[in-house]
Scaffold this active site. Structure first.
Site, PDB file in Angstrom:
ATOM      1  N   GLU A 323      29.901  48.269  -7.665  1.00  0.00           N
ATOM      2  CA  GLU A 323      30.750  47.699  -8.726  1.00  0.00           C
ATOM      3  C   GLU A 323      30.723  48.627  -9.942  1.00  0.00           C
ATOM      4  OE1 GLU A 323      28.662  43.821  -9.015  1.00  0.00           O
ATOM      5  OE2 GLU A 323      30.544  42.972  -8.298  1.00  0.00           O
ATOM      6  N   CYS A 407      32.407  35.420 -12.639  1.00  0.00           N
ATOM      7  CA  CYS A 407      32.231  36.075 -13.942  1.00  0.00           C
ATOM      8  C   CYS A 407      33.571  36.413 -14.589  1.00  0.00           C
ATOM      9  CB  CYS A 407      31.392  37.338 -13.772  1.00  0.00           C
ATOM     10  SG  CYS A 407      31.937  38.404 -12.429  1.00  0.00           S
TER      11      CYS A 407
HETATM   12  O1  FUB Z   1      25.880  39.950 -11.861  1.00  0.00           O
HETATM   13  C1  FUB Z   1      26.680  39.251 -12.823  1.00  0.00           C
HETATM   14  C2  FUB Z   1      28.117  39.646 -12.705  1.00  0.00           C
HETATM   15  O2  FUB Z   1      28.573  39.340 -11.385  1.00  0.00           O
HETATM   16  C3  FUB Z   1      28.386  41.127 -12.844  1.00  0.00           C
HETATM   17  O3  FUB Z   1      28.596  41.540 -14.147  1.00  0.00           O
HETATM   18  C4  FUB Z   1      29.597  41.302 -12.024  1.00  0.00           C
HETATM   19  O4  FUB Z   1      29.823  42.644 -11.670  1.00  0.00           O
HETATM   20  C5  FUB Z   1      29.340  40.409 -10.845  1.00  0.00           C
HETATM   21  O5  FUB Z   1      28.584  41.060  -9.897  1.00  0.00           O
HETATM   22 ZN    ZN Z   2      33.488  39.865 -13.382  1.00  0.00          ZN
END
Ligand code: FUB
Ligand code: ZN
Length: 623
Positions: A323, A407
C-alpha cells in the site's frame, strides 16, 4: 522572484528554487470562517451532509459491529470483539467529520448521535485511561500472535487513540462540551504515564498519534502532549524492531518507517498513509516548537514524493503489496494503488508545508490531490467509495458501498466538511489566497477584520472576482496563488490592470491600501492541455493525459459506447469543446473531441464510474 512550480513525474520541465525557511508566523484561516455560498464545494458539502454522513453512520452503527464493540466494551452489551483490530478508528474519523459538519450546518440529530456514541466511548475507557475495544474485549485470534495491550507495535493502539483525540478536539471545538476531550486527555495522560524518556520505548506501527497529540496540545495548552509527540517521532530508527505483521520484521520496519531517525530521511519509502501522517506530524512539531530540526528531511522527502513518485492525479503509493512506495518512477496505471487515505494525507502534509514556508508550490500539489485523487474516493451521489484509485481500468473496478477495512470512506467524510481549512492563510503583513471557489470568508489583514467574497465558477472557469471588505482601510499585501497549470492570466484591481505585480514564492503579491468594496479580478486562462509524463515513467511512454485547470480528465466507456477507447490516439491538432455534463454529470464540465473520426467525451477523473461500469483510461495513446 517568480517561481514556477515544480511539476512532478508527469511533466518533463522542472527547476528547483532555493528552499525557504519560515520567516513569518503564517496561520491558516479555519474552515469555520469560510462559507461556501454556491457552486462546486457548496454542492459537494451538501451531498456530504445529506448523504455521505448518514451512510457512514448507518454503516458504523447498523451494518457493522463497530458501534456495538463500544457498547460491549462499555458493559452495555454482552459479547466479544467483532471485526478488525483497528475498527475503532473508523468510528472516530466519522465522528470528526460529524463534528465539522455541525459547524458548517448545525443539525441536532447529528449532535444527539455524537453524544450517544461519546457516552459509549467514555464508558469503554478503562480506569487507567486505556481505550481500545479490540484489547478490552475478548477476541478471536487473528493473523498474528496476540499478547495483550501494549505488547505489539503493530496493533494500532496509538493509531486508534490518535483518531479518537482528533475527533474529541473537533467535537470540543464544535460544541464547547468537554466530555469527549476529557476522554482524550485521560488517554494521552495514560500514554504519558507509560511512554517517554526514562519510561517504556514505543514505536507506533501506524503513525497518527503524533499529529493528534499536537492538536491536543493546541486545544489544552498542555506542553507535555507536544513533548510526547516529538519523543514518539524520535523513537523511530533507534533499532526497536516491528514485530512481523504480514511481512518479515525487516520489511515491516521499512514499511512502517522505522529504519532511520525521521530527521535523517531523504528518500520516500514504505506505506503511503503512514508516511503522510508522519510527515504531517513532523511539520506540526516543527511549527509548534518553532524549530527547523525536521525541515531538511521534509524538503528532501517532498522532492522525492512529488518529482519521482506522484501520479498526475496527486495520488501516491503505487504498490498493492505494501500500500505504498516502491521504486522511483514506478507508476503503473492499471495496478495503481493510490489509496484514498494517502491522497487525503497528501492534502494534510502539503497544507502544513505551505503554512510552514509560505511557498505556493505546496498548495499546487494540495489542489491537484484534492480535485483528482481525493474526490475520486467518493461517488457523485456521495454513497459509494473507492479505496484504491487506478488510472486505468478494464471495467472491473467499482466504487463500493463500504469496505471491511473502511479507513477511506471515513477519511473522506472528515476531509470534505473541513475543506475550507485550505483556502486562506494570514501572516503579520499578508492575506494568502490559496484556492478559488465561490465563498465568503471572515479573516483579517494586519489586525484589521476583513470579509472576503469570491465569486467564480472555478474549477470550471478561471475567472474569479474577489471582493475585499475590510472594517476600515488597511495597508497590506494580498497574495494570490497562480496555479502551476496556468500559463497566462490577467489581473485587475478596481478595473485597473496591475502592470508590475510582485512575485513572492509562487504568489502574485498586491500591496496597497485596501478599502471596503475593492475588487480583484483574476482571470486564469484555462485551456485544455495535453500533458506528457516524465520519460522515466515507463507506463506513460507515448501517451498523454488531458487536463483543464486543476482537473485531470479521463476517457471511460460510459458516454463513449461503441468506441474502443484503448485504440484511440490523440494528435497534436485535437480541438476540444468544453461542454456541460448531463444527468449525473450535471454541473460538471466535460470535454468533447473527435479522435480517428469518432466523437468522444472526456470526464473528470474524479467523476468516473458514476454510470455503467466499463473501461477507463487517463493516459491515452498519442500519435
Ligand atoms: O492500517 C490502517 C489503515 O488501513 C491504513 O492506513 C490503510 O492503508 C489501511 O490498510
Ligand atoms: Zn484508506
Amino acid at each position: 522572484m517568480k517561481i514556477k512550480c515544480l511539476l512532478a513525474t508527469f511533466l518533463s520541465i522542472a527547476f528547483l528554487a532555493a528552499e525557504v525557511y519560515p520567516q513569518e508566523n503564517i496561520k491558516a484561516v479555519p474552515f469555520t470562517a469560510v462559507k461556501f455560498t454556491n457552486g462546486f464545494w457548496a454542492s459537494r458539502l451538501q451531498t456530504h451532509s445529506r448523504v455521505t454522513l448518514p451512510v457512514c453512520i448507518a454503516q458504523l452503527r447498523d451494518s457493522s459491529s463497530r458501534i456495538s464493540n463500544f457498547q460491549k466494551a462499555a458493559g452495555l452489551k454482552e459479547g466479544e470483539f467483532e471485526g478488525t483490530f483497528f475498527d475503532d478508528s473508523d468510528v472516530y474519523k466519522a465522528m470528526e467529520g460529524m463534528a465539522y459538519s455541525l459547524q458548517n450546518n448545525y443539525n441536532p440529530e447529528v449532535e444527539a448521535i455524537l453524544d450517544e456514541w461519546i457516552g459509549y466511548i467514555s464508558k469503554a475507557q478503562q480506569k487507567d485511561g486505556y481505550l481500545n475495544t479490540f484489547f478490552t474485549l475478548p477476541h478471536k485470534r487473528d493473523y498474528w500472535d496476540d499478547h495483550g495491550r501494549w505488547t505489539d507495535f503493530g496493533r494500532h493502539e496509538m493509531y486508534c487513540g490518535g483518531h479518537m483525540i482528533e475527533a474529541a478536539v473537533a467535537y470540543f471545538n464544535a460544541t464547547g462540551k468537554r466530555t469527549f476531550l476529557n476522554v482524550a486527555t485521560k488517554f494521552a495522560d495514560h500514554l504519558d504515564s507509560m511512554f517517554g524518556p526514562g519510561k517504556r520505548d514505543w514505536v507506533p506501527g501506524h503513525q497518527e498519534i503524533e499529529l493528534a497529540l499536537v492538536k491536543l496540545y493546541h486545544a489544552t495548552n498542555e506542553k507535555k502532549y507536544l513533548d510526547l509527540s516529538k519523543w514518539i517521532l524520535d523513537e523511530r530508527g533507534k533499532g526497536f524492531m516491528m514485530g512481523p505483521m504480514w511481512m518479515s520484521s525487516d520489511q515491516s520496519n521499512r514499511n512502517c518507517q522505522n529504519q532511520f531517525p525521521v530527521a535523517s530521511l531523504d528518500n520516500i519509502d514504505g506505506h503511503a498513509v503512514r508516511d503522510m501522517y508522519m510527515f504531517t506530524g513532523m511539520a506540526d512539531i516543527s511549527a509548534a516548537y518553532d524549530d527547523t530540526i525536521y525541515h531538511t528531511a521534509l524538503f528532501k522527502l517532498w522532492d522525492d514524493v512529488v518529482l519521482r513518485n506522484m501520479y498526475i492525479t496527486g495520488g501516491i503509493g503505487s504498490s498493492h503489496t505494501n500500500e505504498g512506495f516502491v521504486e522511483d518512477f514506478d507508476l503503473p496505471n492499471k495496478s495503481a494503488y493510490s489509496e484514498t487515505c494517502a491522497s487525503v494525507g497528501m492534502v494534510f502534509w502539503n497544507s502544513r508545508m505551505n503554512i510552514m514556508t509560505g511557498n505556493a508550490k505546496y498548495a499546487n500539489v494540495m489542489e491537484r490531490a484534492m480535485y483528482n485523487a481525493v474526490l475520486a474516493g467518493v461517488s457523485l451521489a456521495g454513497d459509494h467509495f473507492f479505496y484504491v484509485n487506478p488510472l486505468e481500468s478494464d471495467g472491473d473496478h467499482h466504487r463500493q458501498r463500504w469496505f471491511g477495512t473502511a479507513c477511506c470512506p471515513s477519511n473522506i467524510s472528515r476531509f470534505l466538511p473541513s475543506v475550507g481549512n485550505y483556502f486562506y492563510m494570514t501572516d503579520d503583513s499578508s492575506l494568502f489566497i490559496n484556492l478559488y471557489a465561490a465563498n465568503a470568508a471572515k479573516t483579517h489583514l494586519k489586525g484589521t477584520a476583513l470579509e472576503i467574497v469570491q465569486e467564480t465558477a472555478y474549477p470550471w472557469e478561471g475567472s474569479i472576482s474577489i471582493k475585499i471588505n475590510p472594517e476600515h482601510t488597511v495597508d497590506g499585501k494580498i497574495k494570490l496563488r497562480i496555479p502551476d497549470w496556468c500559463k497566462s492570466y490577467t489581473l485587475k484591481v478596481n478595473g485597473k490592470q496591475i502592470a508590475n505585480p510582485t512575485w513572492e514564492e509562487g504568489y502574485l503579491s498586491i500591496g496597497r491600501a485596501w478599502s471596503q468594496g475593492d475588487v480583484i479580478l483574476l482571470n486564469l486562462d484555462m485551456p485544455v492541455e495535453e500533458v506528457a509524463a516524465d520519460p522515466r515513467v515507463k507506463a506513460n511512454i507515448g501517451k498523454r493525459a488531458i487536463q483543464r485547470g486543476p482537473v485531470v480528465y479521463c476517457l471511460e466507456k460510459a458516454g463513449n459506447e461503441g468506441v474502443d477507447i484503448e485504440k484511440l490516439s490523440l494528435t497534436p491538432k485535437n480541438k476540444f469543446r468544453v461542454v456541460d455534463g448531463k444527468g449525473i454529470l450535471q454541473g460538471i464540465k466535460v470535454l468533447q473531441t473527435t479522435l480517428q473520426s469518432k466523437k468522444v467525451t472526456f470526464v473528470p477523473y474524479y467523476a468516473w464510474d458514476n454510470r455503467e461500469p466499463g473501461k477507463m483510461l487517463v493516459w491515452i495513446n498519442n500519435k
